[in-house]
Scaffold this active site. Sequence first.
Site, short mmCIF file in Angstrom:
data_model
loop_
_atom_site.label_atom_id
_atom_site.label_comp_id
_atom_site.label_asym_id
_atom_site.label_seq_id
_atom_site.Cartn_x
_atom_site.Cartn_y
_atom_site.Cartn_z
N GLU A 19 -14.88 2.28 -6.28
CA GLU A 19 -13.70 1.40 -6.35
C GLU A 19 -12.92 1.67 -5.07
O GLU A 19 -12.32 2.73 -4.91
CB GLU A 19 -12.90 1.72 -7.61
CG GLU A 19 -13.74 1.49 -8.87
CD GLU A 19 -13.00 1.69 -10.19
OE1 GLU A 19 -12.15 2.59 -10.26
OE2 GLU A 19 -13.29 0.94 -11.14
N CYS A 26 -4.10 -0.28 -5.05
CA CYS A 26 -5.19 -0.98 -4.37
C CYS A 26 -5.14 -2.48 -4.60
O CYS A 26 -5.69 -3.25 -3.82
CB CYS A 26 -6.53 -0.43 -4.86
SG CYS A 26 -6.71 -0.61 -6.65
N GLU A 51 -16.33 -1.09 -13.38
CA GLU A 51 -16.02 -0.22 -14.51
C GLU A 51 -15.13 -1.03 -15.45
O GLU A 51 -14.80 -2.18 -15.18
CB GLU A 51 -15.39 1.09 -14.03
CG GLU A 51 -16.36 1.89 -13.16
CD GLU A 51 -16.01 3.35 -12.95
OE1 GLU A 51 -15.49 3.99 -13.88
OE2 GLU A 51 -16.28 3.86 -11.85
N ASN A 107 -2.90 7.67 -5.23
CA ASN A 107 -1.86 6.67 -5.48
C ASN A 107 -1.47 6.54 -6.95
O ASN A 107 -0.30 6.43 -7.28
CB ASN A 107 -2.24 5.32 -4.87
CG ASN A 107 -3.50 4.74 -5.48
OD1 ASN A 107 -4.44 5.46 -5.79
ND2 ASN A 107 -3.51 3.44 -5.67
P1 NAD Z 1 -9.45 8.65 0.49
O1 NAD Z 1 -10.71 7.91 0.56
O2 NAD Z 1 -8.87 9.21 1.72
O3 NAD Z 1 -9.58 9.90 -0.51
C1 NAD Z 1 -9.99 9.72 -1.85
C2 NAD Z 1 -10.64 10.99 -2.34
O4 NAD Z 1 -11.86 11.21 -1.61
C3 NAD Z 1 -9.81 12.25 -2.14
O5 NAD Z 1 -9.97 13.07 -3.27
C4 NAD Z 1 -10.46 12.90 -0.92
O6 NAD Z 1 -10.27 14.29 -0.84
C5 NAD Z 1 -11.91 12.56 -1.13
N1 NAD Z 1 -12.74 12.55 0.07
C6 NAD Z 1 -12.39 12.20 1.33
N2 NAD Z 1 -13.46 12.30 2.15
C7 NAD Z 1 -14.52 12.69 1.38
C8 NAD Z 1 -15.89 12.97 1.65
N3 NAD Z 1 -16.41 12.83 2.87
N4 NAD Z 1 -16.67 13.36 0.62
C9 NAD Z 1 -16.18 13.49 -0.62
N5 NAD Z 1 -14.87 13.27 -0.93
C10 NAD Z 1 -14.06 12.85 0.06
O7 NAD Z 1 -8.42 7.66 -0.25
P2 NAD Z 1 -6.88 7.88 -0.51
O8 NAD Z 1 -6.17 7.82 0.81
O9 NAD Z 1 -6.71 9.08 -1.37
O10 NAD Z 1 -6.52 6.60 -1.39
C11 NAD Z 1 -6.12 5.37 -0.88
C12 NAD Z 1 -7.28 4.41 -0.82
O11 NAD Z 1 -7.87 4.27 -2.11
C13 NAD Z 1 -6.89 3.00 -0.42
O12 NAD Z 1 -7.85 2.48 0.45
C14 NAD Z 1 -6.91 2.24 -1.74
O13 NAD Z 1 -7.09 0.84 -1.61
C15 NAD Z 1 -8.05 2.89 -2.42
N6 NAD Z 1 -7.97 2.70 -3.88
C16 NAD Z 1 -8.85 1.86 -4.48
C17 NAD Z 1 -8.77 1.64 -5.87
C18 NAD Z 1 -9.69 0.69 -6.60
O14 NAD Z 1 -9.70 0.71 -7.84
N7 NAD Z 1 -10.46 -0.13 -5.92
C19 NAD Z 1 -7.80 2.31 -6.60
C20 NAD Z 1 -6.93 3.17 -5.93
C21 NAD Z 1 -7.02 3.37 -4.57
O1 6OD Z 2 -5.85 -0.37 -13.99
C1 6OD Z 2 -6.92 0.18 -13.68
O2 6OD Z 2 -7.79 0.45 -14.52
C2 6OD Z 2 -7.18 0.54 -12.29
N1 6OD Z 2 -8.39 1.07 -12.04
C3 6OD Z 2 -6.23 0.34 -11.36
C4 6OD Z 2 -6.40 0.61 -10.00
C5 6OD Z 2 -5.36 0.56 -9.18
C6 6OD Z 2 -5.47 0.87 -7.79
O3 6OD Z 2 -4.65 1.44 -7.13
#
Ligand code: NAD
Ligand code: 6OD
Length: 484
Positions: A252, A286, A465, A153
Amino acid sequence: MKFIQNYIDGKFVESARQFAHVNPADGSVVAQVSEADSSMVDAAVLSARKSLRRDWGRFGVRERVALLHKVADAIESRFDCFVAAEVADTGKPISLASKLDVPRAAANFRVFADLIKTAGMESFHTETPDGKSALNYAVRKPLGVVGIITPWNLPLLLLTWKVAPALACGNAVVVKPSEETPGTATLLAEAMQQAGVPDGVYNLVHGFGPNSAGEFLTRHPDVNAVTFTGESQTGAAIMRTVAASVKPVSFELGGKNAAIVFADCEFEDAVNGIAQAVFLNTGQVCLCAERVYVERPIFERFVEALKGKAESLRIGSPLDVATEMGPLISAQHREKVLSYYRLAQEEGATTITGGGVPHFESSLGNGFYVQPTIYTGLAESARSVKEEIFGPVCHIAPFESEEEAVQMANDTKYGLAASIWTSNLRRGHRVAQQMNVGITWVNCWFLRDLRTPFGGVGLSGIGREGGMHSLNFYSELNNICIRL
Ligand code: NAD
Ligand code: 6OD
């Protein structure tokens, strides 16, 4: 056709298998990406390990700081290339990539370079009851090889958010960006070369999760720690994988964030702020608010005003500087978001606006667009109010009292972020302190200071973090006790 390669031990390398990178704005294949097999992940980890035994392991803090600033300089010197790669990766509007993602990537390197330069360590003068005296002080050491796995994202922002502090602390990294967004991580490898980062310090492997580069990396016995951003369920899978070797993890994860709008808010500011919080990056942040609670006296007016904002968003080509909302990341993710649009209907929602797919005459018709969408009228127990959708959509519900708003906002298994909109600052503090989340904004949203703790509770993550929290995660502390 563009070819995107892995980067191992300072060299770009191809693999036998490739996968297609699709432009989210029109569904066309724009690049072929080399998928790293397990032997390439082994080579990346080995190269990272060796770099710790060569020059990189001998660099002092001053040299690391200088190098991190050079990486930031290299990003800034290729600003337009990074913006183009971010747009090609994600389909996000060029205005957003230029304002948010690329400047933040450079800022991540500068902030963590400056922080490690000034970070002191604890020390205690100890006196025991039997008259002994000692000086305790802690020293910071790198963890070793850090595996970094990131989502699609905000791919460059989130990758550099982890790479910068990891390198500041003297680690070597192997990064595995999302399979959906391979471009900016690859360009970052070029920036590392340009900055003179020694071979093996930044390694990049492309691929998927299970039974691919992601799993090979997290399973690898010679990786010392794993830091991951992505879905909560993926976090759970990674946790199971790393459990066997007891590695430190930082997670995260997802969110189902609430915004609480009190009747005494600055109305225009609140509407503008929530419009950002719901629709920025097509709702794929997120921290986005998918649940909006509005105090009863202004409920109807607020719903009408947010509807106006949603309907005035310029949806279109990411390359048009006037575009405010681009597509979702993929056909698969669009199907997920649309399945929630259908579910909300089945669960009895009133559709205030949107709920479908916009129509385009051009090739954008093959892109992964959805309409910005607002629902009301759902029960708090509805799945579409409980589960993360990760699209440009929110449900707005009225509340009668502060207590009720707090209770509804906290009624979730997630706990990443919240925002509160009120002109009564005493109430702002009071409500903020009751939020069961890692990050609460009052009268703002996604206003970031990189020194602050960042992370979530419950399904939203493990650990924090940001600032010193990052430095502490990416280092081992050795306490030294000297008898005086
Ligand atoms: P995802 O979990 O599908 O994938 C994230 C990464 O993990 C990708 O690189 C993927 O290839 C890898 N991956 C998937 N399965 C794996 C496994 N079994 N072992 C190792 N690696 C694996 O997430 P997404 O669809 O790419 O991103 C969207 C999600 O991320 C949403 O739920 C969003 O809320 C969350 N997000 C959280 C934050 C935060 O800071 N808390 C920030 C951005 C996105
Ligand atoms: O601003 C940041 O440092 C951060 N980790 C943002 C995360 C956004 C999630 O999609």
